[in-house]
Design a protein around this motif. Structure first.
Motif, mmCIF file in Angstrom:
data_model
loop_
_atom_site.group_PDB
_atom_site.id
_atom_site.type_symbol
_atom_site.label_atom_id
_atom_site.label_comp_id
_atom_site.label_asym_id
_atom_site.label_seq_id
_atom_site.Cartn_x
_atom_site.Cartn_y
_atom_site.Cartn_z
ATOM 1 N N SER A 42 0.851 -1.190 0.000
ATOM 2 C CA SER A 42 0.000 0.000 0.000
ATOM 3 C C SER A 42 0.884 1.236 0.000
ATOM 4 N N GLY A 43 0.238 2.343 -0.299
ATOM 5 C CA GLY A 43 0.952 3.620 -0.251
ATOM 6 C C GLY A 43 1.369 3.962 1.169
ATOM 7 N N SER A 44 0.517 3.641 2.120
ATOM 8 C CA SER A 44 0.849 3.934 3.525
ATOM 9 C C SER A 44 2.149 3.256 3.924
ATOM 10 N N VAL B 157 5.159 4.959 2.377
ATOM 11 C CA VAL B 157 5.533 6.177 3.096
ATOM 12 C C VAL B 157 6.274 5.811 4.383
ATOM 13 N N TYR C 210 -2.220 14.597 3.330
ATOM 14 C CA TYR C 210 -2.519 13.178 3.566
ATOM 15 C C TYR C 210 -1.433 12.327 2.925
ATOM 16 N N HIS C 211 -0.784 11.518 3.748
ATOM 17 C CA HIS C 211 0.244 10.606 3.224
ATOM 18 C C HIS C 211 -0.035 9.180 3.685
ATOM 19 N N GLY C 212 -1.290 8.838 3.989
ATOM 20 C CA GLY C 212 -1.582 7.498 4.466
ATOM 21 C C GLY C 212 -1.648 7.460 5.981
ATOM 22 N N GLU D 144 4.103 16.421 -1.268
ATOM 23 C CA GLU D 144 3.498 15.979 -2.529
ATOM 24 C C GLU D 144 3.760 17.014 -3.623
ATOM 25 N N ASN E 92 -2.846 16.932 -2.830
ATOM 26 C CA ASN E 92 -4.137 16.256 -2.958
ATOM 27 C C ASN E 92 -5.228 16.921 -2.124
ATOM 28 N N ILE F 45 2.039 9.183 -4.725
ATOM 29 C CA ILE F 45 1.040 8.111 -4.737
ATOM 30 C C ILE F 45 -0.180 8.498 -5.569
ATOM 31 N N ILE F 46 -0.567 9.757 -5.516
ATOM 32 C CA ILE F 46 -1.622 10.216 -6.433
ATOM 33 C C ILE F 46 -1.012 10.897 -7.655
ATOM 34 N N LYS G 263 -1.178 3.265 -5.963
ATOM 35 C CA LYS G 263 -2.312 3.422 -6.873
ATOM 36 C C LYS G 263 -2.026 2.932 -8.308
HETATM 37 C C1 LIG Z 1 -0.787 11.171 -1.336
HETATM 38 C C2 LIG Z 1 -1.120 9.866 -0.710
HETATM 39 N N1 LIG Z 1 -0.214 9.257 0.069
HETATM 40 C C3 LIG Z 1 -0.454 8.061 0.641
HETATM 41 C C4 LIG Z 1 -1.657 7.419 0.452
HETATM 42 C C5 LIG Z 1 -1.907 6.077 1.107
HETATM 43 O O1 LIG Z 1 -1.974 5.089 0.144
HETATM 44 P P1 LIG Z 1 -2.770 3.726 0.445
HETATM 45 O O2 LIG Z 1 -4.226 4.086 0.510
HETATM 46 O O3 LIG Z 1 -2.429 2.831 -0.690
HETATM 47 O O4 LIG Z 1 -2.254 3.234 1.757
HETATM 48 C C6 LIG Z 1 -2.625 8.012 -0.356
HETATM 49 C C7 LIG Z 1 -3.930 7.355 -0.564
HETATM 50 O O5 LIG Z 1 -4.897 7.922 -1.005
HETATM 51 C C8 LIG Z 1 -2.359 9.268 -0.927
HETATM 52 O O6 LIG Z 1 -3.270 9.878 -1.670
#
Ligand SMILES: Cc1ncc(COP(=O)(O)O)c(C=O)c1O
Length: 441
Positions: A116-118, A121, A144-146, A213, A217, A248-249, A272
């Motif tokens: 996952s993105g979380s 990060v 937002y970074h997860g 970012e 976002n 991630i976005i 993503k």
């Molecule tokens: C900029 C950003 N970072 C991190 C995340 C977290 O990614 P994930 O939902 O795959 O854990 C997201 C998810 O929307 C995001 O938009």
């Protein structure tokens, strides 16, 4: 229409609540009074469990750059399903996507995959800590970074909690977050060189990383300012801090990511679109920094674990998605995104409603405010603006269009010119309904 109380969605939600708190496992997909359950989807169309079809401008929060059931992804995944889906051993599929990403993103010499993105990060931050020997991190207010604790700080801050702009409060997002998490996180406004410098300087010697970012976002996919990114690069280099771009976005807005517009970071996080709709994340960057993950010389500085990391299904799906998302497709989607934003702006003006569509590339968000959007505070909606956004989103839903709860959306390659015409016609009618107070509550 939004499903009524007797709908299958309403019944499924009632059932879901018997087994799961809040009836699901993902806050973003909840809508009051109950979410619309999905039955199936193809291309740009999603059918709900009551048989209602809508055109998808959410694409699972921008992950599905080709819409649903894109043939090359279906083929690649189907083939992989027959070969096995995850093993306690590496596969060639991981190398293929890894090699592809290092070829596509110039700052990425080495890469590792997560689920996952979380997680990406979290591992990027761990890598920065291990590399620098420091543990504090800096992030932008509201970003937002997860769901890793440190990057959640100030994610949910609003007028009641955010304090002075010159010294933003470090607002924890999850109840029970240890105070040490806030103490070890520095928060600064996006796009403001002077304030960033003032807030980062006293902590410069303690910072492992600045995470940011390239396209913000939470403020409506607004682009970062060149001067801000030049400053962050200069400052981080000067003080031995690693600069992390969260792509991630934003990755989808440039062939090599949104970072093509800015000085190269030390590390980047991805997610993503790079998984073609399957669970994925990745951290990539310079060979030198990424060495912290290398387990071939004994226990590494950052042990990287994960049962499903680089599972071949996500890898082959990601490669199929990205190879089909070439320079031409990126440019086409970006041009369509720009057209949508421009046309929405015109509709607001024609109807005499205060508002705009912000965004970058194929990403957009609709706001009921006209001011220049530069950071979290400038984009934060007042209560009436928030109510208008909610009404507009419900109008879209009732009229066969899917946009996110905050009226953000994105264009996939499955969206046609006719879909965009339908979207704009719907936007006009939906905004008129909001303006006239006819909008569904
Ligand atoms: C900029 C950003 N970072 C991190 C995340 C977290 O990614 P994930 O939902 O795959 O854990 C997201 C998810 O929307 C995001 O938009």
């Amino acid at each position: 229409m939004y499903p009524d109380k007797n709908s299958t969605s309403a019944k499924l939600f009632e059932r879901a609540c018997q087994f799961m708190p809040g009836g699901n496992s993902r806050i973003a997909v909840y809508q009051a009074p109950y979410p619309i359950f999905i039955a199936e989807a193809k291309g740009a169309r999603v059918k709900d469990v009551d048989g209602v079809e809508r055109t998808d401008f959410i694409n699972n929060q921008s992950a599905l750059v080709h819409g649903h059931c894109f043939a090359p992804i279906v083929d690649a995944v189907s083939k992989q399903l027959h070969l096995g889906v995850s093993f306690s051993g590496p596969t060639q599929a991981e190398i293929e996507l890894g090699q592809y990403m290092t070829g596509r993103v110039s700052s990425v010499e080495r890469i590792r995959f997560t689920n996952s993105g979380s997680e990406a990060v979290m591992f990027a931050i761990k890598a920065a800590r291990a590399y620098t020997g420091r543990y504090k991190i800096a992030k932008c207010e509201g970003a937002y970074h997860g769901s890793y604790d440190f990057v959640e700080i100030s994610r949910g801050s609003g007028p009641a909690t955010w304090g002075p702009r010159e010294n933003p409060e470090k607002v924890p997002y999850t109840k029970g977050t240890p105070p040490t998490v806030s103490e070890n996180t520095v928060v600064f406004p996006y796009n403001d060189v002077a304030l960033a410098e003032a807030l980062l300087t006293p902590e410069a010697a303690n910072l492992a990383a600045i995470i940011v970012e390239p396209v913000s976002n939470r403020t409506g996919m607004i682009p970062g300012r060149a001067a801000f990114f030049d400053f962050l690069r200069r400052f981080s280099q000067q003080h031995g801090i690693l600069l992390i771009y969260d792509e991630i976005i934003s990755f989808r807005v440039g062939f090599g990511g949104a970072q093509e517009r800015f000085p190269a970071p030390d590390l980047s996080t991805f997610g993503k679109v790079i998984g073609g709709g399957f669970p994925v994340g990745a951290v990539g960057g310079s060979k030198d920094v990424m060495e912290v993950f290398d387990q071939t010389k004994g226990s590494p500085a950052v042990p990287h674990t994960g049962t499903f990391n680089a599972n071949p299904v996500s890898m082959v799906a990601g490669l199929a998605a990205l190879t089909a998302f070439d320079q031409g497709q990126v440019a086409m989607l970006n041009q369509r995104g720009a057209a949508i934003r421009g046309e929405i702006g015109k509709i607001f003006a024609e109807l005499g409603i205060e508002g705009q569509a912000s965004g970058t590339g194929s990403l957009f968000r609709i706001h009921f405010r006209n001011n220049e959007l530069t950071d979290h505070r400038s984009a934060y909606p007042t209560k009436p603006q928030e109510a208008a956004v909610q009404s507009l989103q419900r109008e879209y839903t009732n009229r066969g269009i899917m946009v996110s709860a905050n009226c953000s959306g994105n264009v996939s390659t499955a969206i046609t010119e006719a879909d965009i015409d339908q979207f704009l016609t719907t936007t006009r009618a939906a905004l008129k309904a909001v303006q006239d107070g006819r909008a569904a509550g």
